[in-house]
Design an enzyme around this catalytic site. Structure first.
Site, mmCIF file in Angstrom:
data_model
loop_
_atom_site.group_PDB
_atom_site.id
_atom_site.type_symbol
_atom_site.label_atom_id
_atom_site.label_comp_id
_atom_site.label_asym_id
_atom_site.label_seq_id
_atom_site.Cartn_x
_atom_site.Cartn_y
_atom_site.Cartn_z
ATOM 1 N N SER A 12 9.778 8.652 16.701
ATOM 2 C CA SER A 12 9.302 9.604 17.712
ATOM 3 C C SER A 12 10.442 10.367 18.380
ATOM 4 O O SER A 12 10.199 11.284 19.167
ATOM 5 C CB SER A 12 8.482 8.881 18.790
ATOM 6 O OG SER A 12 9.290 7.925 19.465
ATOM 7 N N ARG A 37 5.750 2.604 19.121
ATOM 8 C CA ARG A 37 4.957 2.058 20.232
ATOM 9 C C ARG A 37 3.708 2.894 20.468
ATOM 10 O O ARG A 37 2.682 2.396 20.898
ATOM 11 C CB ARG A 37 5.815 2.018 21.510
ATOM 12 C CG ARG A 37 6.945 1.000 21.457
ATOM 13 C CD ARG A 37 7.631 0.876 22.814
ATOM 14 N NE ARG A 37 8.649 -0.157 22.829
ATOM 15 C CZ ARG A 37 9.928 0.054 22.558
ATOM 16 N NH1 ARG A 37 10.347 1.284 22.254
ATOM 17 N NH2 ARG A 37 10.801 -0.932 22.589
ATOM 18 N N ARG A 38 3.811 4.206 20.216
ATOM 19 C CA ARG A 38 2.672 5.114 20.368
ATOM 20 C C ARG A 38 2.545 5.950 19.106
ATOM 21 O O ARG A 38 3.535 6.303 18.474
ATOM 22 C CB ARG A 38 2.875 6.042 21.582
ATOM 23 C CG ARG A 38 2.839 5.315 22.918
ATOM 24 C CD ARG A 38 3.041 6.274 24.073
ATOM 25 N NE ARG A 38 4.374 6.879 24.026
ATOM 26 C CZ ARG A 38 5.467 6.302 24.497
ATOM 27 N NH1 ARG A 38 5.405 5.087 25.032
ATOM 28 N NH2 ARG A 38 6.630 6.911 24.426
ATOM 29 N N LEU A 73 17.040 4.868 16.237
ATOM 30 C CA LEU A 73 16.776 4.404 17.597
ATOM 31 C C LEU A 73 17.925 4.734 18.533
ATOM 32 O O LEU A 73 19.089 4.705 18.133
ATOM 33 C CB LEU A 73 16.561 2.888 17.589
ATOM 34 C CG LEU A 73 15.232 2.393 17.023
ATOM 35 C CD1 LEU A 73 15.331 0.909 16.716
ATOM 36 C CD2 LEU A 73 14.099 2.671 17.990
ATOM 37 N N GLY A 74 17.593 5.017 19.758
ATOM 38 C CA GLY A 74 18.637 5.274 20.745
ATOM 39 C C GLY A 74 18.049 5.701 22.070
ATOM 40 O O GLY A 74 16.982 6.306 22.118
ATOM 41 N N TYR A 125 28.740 3.548 26.436
ATOM 42 C CA TYR A 125 27.866 4.141 25.416
ATOM 43 C C TYR A 125 28.541 4.108 24.050
ATOM 44 O O TYR A 125 27.979 3.594 23.071
ATOM 45 C CB TYR A 125 27.511 5.571 25.814
ATOM 46 C CG TYR A 125 26.638 6.291 24.813
ATOM 47 C CD1 TYR A 125 25.253 6.129 24.851
ATOM 48 C CD2 TYR A 125 27.188 7.125 23.847
ATOM 49 C CE1 TYR A 125 24.439 6.785 23.939
ATOM 50 C CE2 TYR A 125 26.376 7.781 22.927
ATOM 51 C CZ TYR A 125 25.008 7.612 22.985
ATOM 52 O OH TYR A 125 24.208 8.257 22.064
ATOM 53 N N LYS A 129 27.797 1.793 20.613
ATOM 54 C CA LYS A 129 27.579 2.405 19.303
ATOM 55 C C LYS A 129 28.550 1.837 18.274
ATOM 56 O O LYS A 129 28.178 1.549 17.130
ATOM 57 C CB LYS A 129 27.736 3.928 19.394
ATOM 58 C CG LYS A 129 26.670 4.631 20.211
ATOM 59 C CD LYS A 129 25.302 4.510 19.580
ATOM 60 C CE LYS A 129 24.259 5.341 20.309
ATOM 61 N NZ LYS A 129 22.915 5.194 19.723
ATOM 62 N N ARG A 160 16.269 16.044 29.119
ATOM 63 C CA ARG A 160 17.517 15.390 29.501
ATOM 64 C C ARG A 160 18.443 16.449 30.078
ATOM 65 O O ARG A 160 19.001 17.270 29.344
ATOM 66 C CB ARG A 160 18.174 14.712 28.297
ATOM 67 C CG ARG A 160 17.352 13.560 27.716
ATOM 68 C CD ARG A 160 18.105 12.879 26.593
ATOM 69 N NE ARG A 160 17.365 11.762 26.014
ATOM 70 C CZ ARG A 160 17.813 11.020 25.010
ATOM 71 N NH1 ARG A 160 18.994 11.267 24.469
ATOM 72 N NH2 ARG A 160 17.090 10.027 24.527
#
Length: 218
Positions: A12, A37-38, A73-74, A125, A129, A160
């Site tokens: 997503s 999840r959705r 993912l992130g 961060y 990674k 963002r």
């Protein structure tokens, strides 16, 4: 041509959503499994969508089966709410899903990381990674491909502020970032998705890391 099954983690997200769209259109893949999840709200004969609780690893074990696993993912510290919550997604969840994929015989892991990823970085961060890169490489997939894009450009489902401002400033300056600075040029999420599929299409073995300028060239 042997048809393959792709598995997408983070379907997503900005890169993941582009990736799913292009994988569904790619004749090399007969099935695209996504764990979300959705619901993505997509109907396609090749799409195998599962709504999951990522904390239930036993249930995930039966679903993560295929040839190429694309890990997109992130999150960010701000969205996660704390450093611990960020770590739970960007390290623990990424590593756990990769472990399950390795145990189920997935042969190629393609991981989206970040420009500047380094386990010794002062940035929490970039350190995370770098640490997750190292951890998934240690799992011993027959093939591991790591992608380190710079600032991503594209339409997100969420706003963002910092990234939007950075993109607005850096995008017009991209052509002037030459030589060693070329690696900092913003890159379209769709370009990253296409590069990942291009890499997956060509047989290879071992670990390969693709920096931002290499991703753009692909």
């Amino acid at each position: 041509m042997t048809e393959k099954t792709a598995i997408v983690f983070g379907a997503s997200g900005l890169i993941g959503s582009n990736l799913v769209r292009h994988l569904l259109a790619n004749e090399s893949y007969h099935k695209v499994t996504v764990l979300v999840r959705r619901s993505l709200g997509i109907e396609h004969a090749k799409l195998d969508e599962h709504l999951v609780d990522f904390a239930n690893t036993n249930a995930l074990n039966t679903l993560i089966r295929g040839d190429d696993a694309f890990s997109c993912l992130g999150t960010t510290h701000k969205k996660a709410g704390s450093r611990e919550a960020f770590q739970a997604v960007d390290f623990t969840l990424v590593h756990t899903l990769a472990q399950i994929a390795r145990g189920n015989g997935v042969t190629h892991l393609l991981l989206v990381s970040s420009l500047g990823a380094n386990p010794g970085s002062r940035s929490a961060y970039l350190r995370t990674k770098g640490e997750v890169e190292q951890a998934v490489a240690d799992l011993g997939f027959p093939r591991t491909s790591i992608f380190r894009p710079s600032l991503l450009i594209g339409e997100r489902n969420e706003y963002r502020l910092k990234e939007s401002l950075a993109a607005a400033i850096l995008s017009p300056l991209g052509l002037f970032l030459l030589g060693p600075l070329k690696r900092y040029r913003p890159i379209a999420a769709e370009q990253v998705a296409k590069a990942m599929i291009e890499v997956a299409a060509h047989p290879a073995e071992g670990l390969a890391i693709y920096q931002n300028e290499e991703i753009a060239a692909l």
